[in-house]
Design an enzyme around this catalytic site. Structure first.
Site, mmCIF file in Angstrom:
data_model
loop_
_atom_site.group_PDB
_atom_site.id
_atom_site.type_symbol
_atom_site.label_atom_id
_atom_site.label_comp_id
_atom_site.label_asym_id
_atom_site.label_seq_id
_atom_site.Cartn_x
_atom_site.Cartn_y
_atom_site.Cartn_z
ATOM 1 N N HIS A 104 0.802 -1.224 0.000
ATOM 2 C CA HIS A 104 0.000 0.000 0.000
ATOM 3 C C HIS A 104 0.835 1.274 0.000
ATOM 4 O O HIS A 104 1.970 1.286 0.471
ATOM 5 C CB HIS A 104 -0.890 0.041 1.250
ATOM 6 N N LYS B 201 5.855 6.314 7.064
ATOM 7 C CA LYS B 201 5.317 5.484 8.143
ATOM 8 C C LYS B 201 6.443 4.992 9.040
ATOM 9 O O LYS B 201 7.561 4.741 8.580
ATOM 10 C CB LYS B 201 4.604 4.254 7.573
ATOM 11 N N TYR C 189 1.104 1.380 13.235
ATOM 12 C CA TYR C 189 1.651 2.288 12.230
ATOM 13 C C TYR C 189 1.553 3.714 12.759
ATOM 14 O O TYR C 189 0.511 4.116 13.232
ATOM 15 C CB TYR C 189 0.815 2.329 10.965
ATOM 16 N N ASP D 177 -6.667 -5.938 -2.195
ATOM 17 C CA ASP D 177 -5.250 -6.204 -2.440
ATOM 18 C C ASP D 177 -5.032 -7.156 -3.608
ATOM 19 O O ASP D 177 -3.997 -7.108 -4.265
ATOM 20 C CB ASP D 177 -4.580 -6.744 -1.178
#
Length: 184
Positions: free
Chosen positions: A61, A71, A131, A169
């Site tokens: 992603h 991130k 995250y 996905d």
């Protein structure tokens, strides 16, 4: 905090200083001051957490401009194989990946700069994954590349027949069919 450089410039593994005694352990999971000094001046604005079972694969992603994200990720329960792929057009490492095992025992964190696709595979019975993001989630900018793209050469350490992916996905394009919005 110990900063470990990887084969791709800017992608870093962070190891906290762990203080252990008979009671257990203590460590700073995040210090803005130390992060700014050792990694860069990035302000995180959103924390996310997911729980997944063995075989779950999430990714690869990213968010498209103007809502790109850096991130800082870690696994607080269980174990995951965490992977980033360089998707910056013109980068000498375009299409290459770096992977690291993140576990509740090694306390490692993985820093993923903007311009990279990110994903992970759960190696333990369950995993809780956190995250930190420097941009809010924008569903209209959400995108990805195929997590099972054979040309990426990623060994996910999960047999394909045990992989559990979301429908979203499974629809992502392979890197060769992908038009990157990022430049080096």
């Amino acid at each position: 905090m110990n900063v470990i450089k990887t084969a791709i410039d800017g992608v870093l593994i962070l190891e906290p200083r762990l203080f252990e005694d008979a009671r257990g352990y203590f460590f700073e999971s995040f210090s803005q001051r130390e992060f700014n000094e050792k990694v860069g001046n990035i302000t995180f604005v959103q924390d996310n957490e997911s729980k997944s079972s063995y075989g779950v694969m999430r990714g690869l992603h990213f968010q498209r401009p103007p809502f790109t994200q850096s991130k800082l990720v870690r696994c607080v329960k269980g174990a995951v194989l965490d992977v980033v792929v360089d998707i910056r057009k013109g980068s000498p490492t375009y299409g290459q990946h770096v992977s690291v095992e993140l576990t509740e025992d090694n306390h490692r964190q993985f820093f993923i700069p903007k311009g990279f696709a990110h994903g992970f595979a759960v190696l333990s019975e369950t995993a809780v994954f956190q995250y930190k993001c420097d941009e809010f989630y924008h569903p209209e900018a959400d995108d990805g590349i195929c997590i099972l793209d054979q040309e990426l050469g990623i060994d996910w350490r999960i047999p394909t027949e045990h992989a559990i992916l979301s429908e979203k996905d499974m629809r992502h394009a392979c890197l060769k069919d992908f038009s990157s919005p990022f430049s080096f």
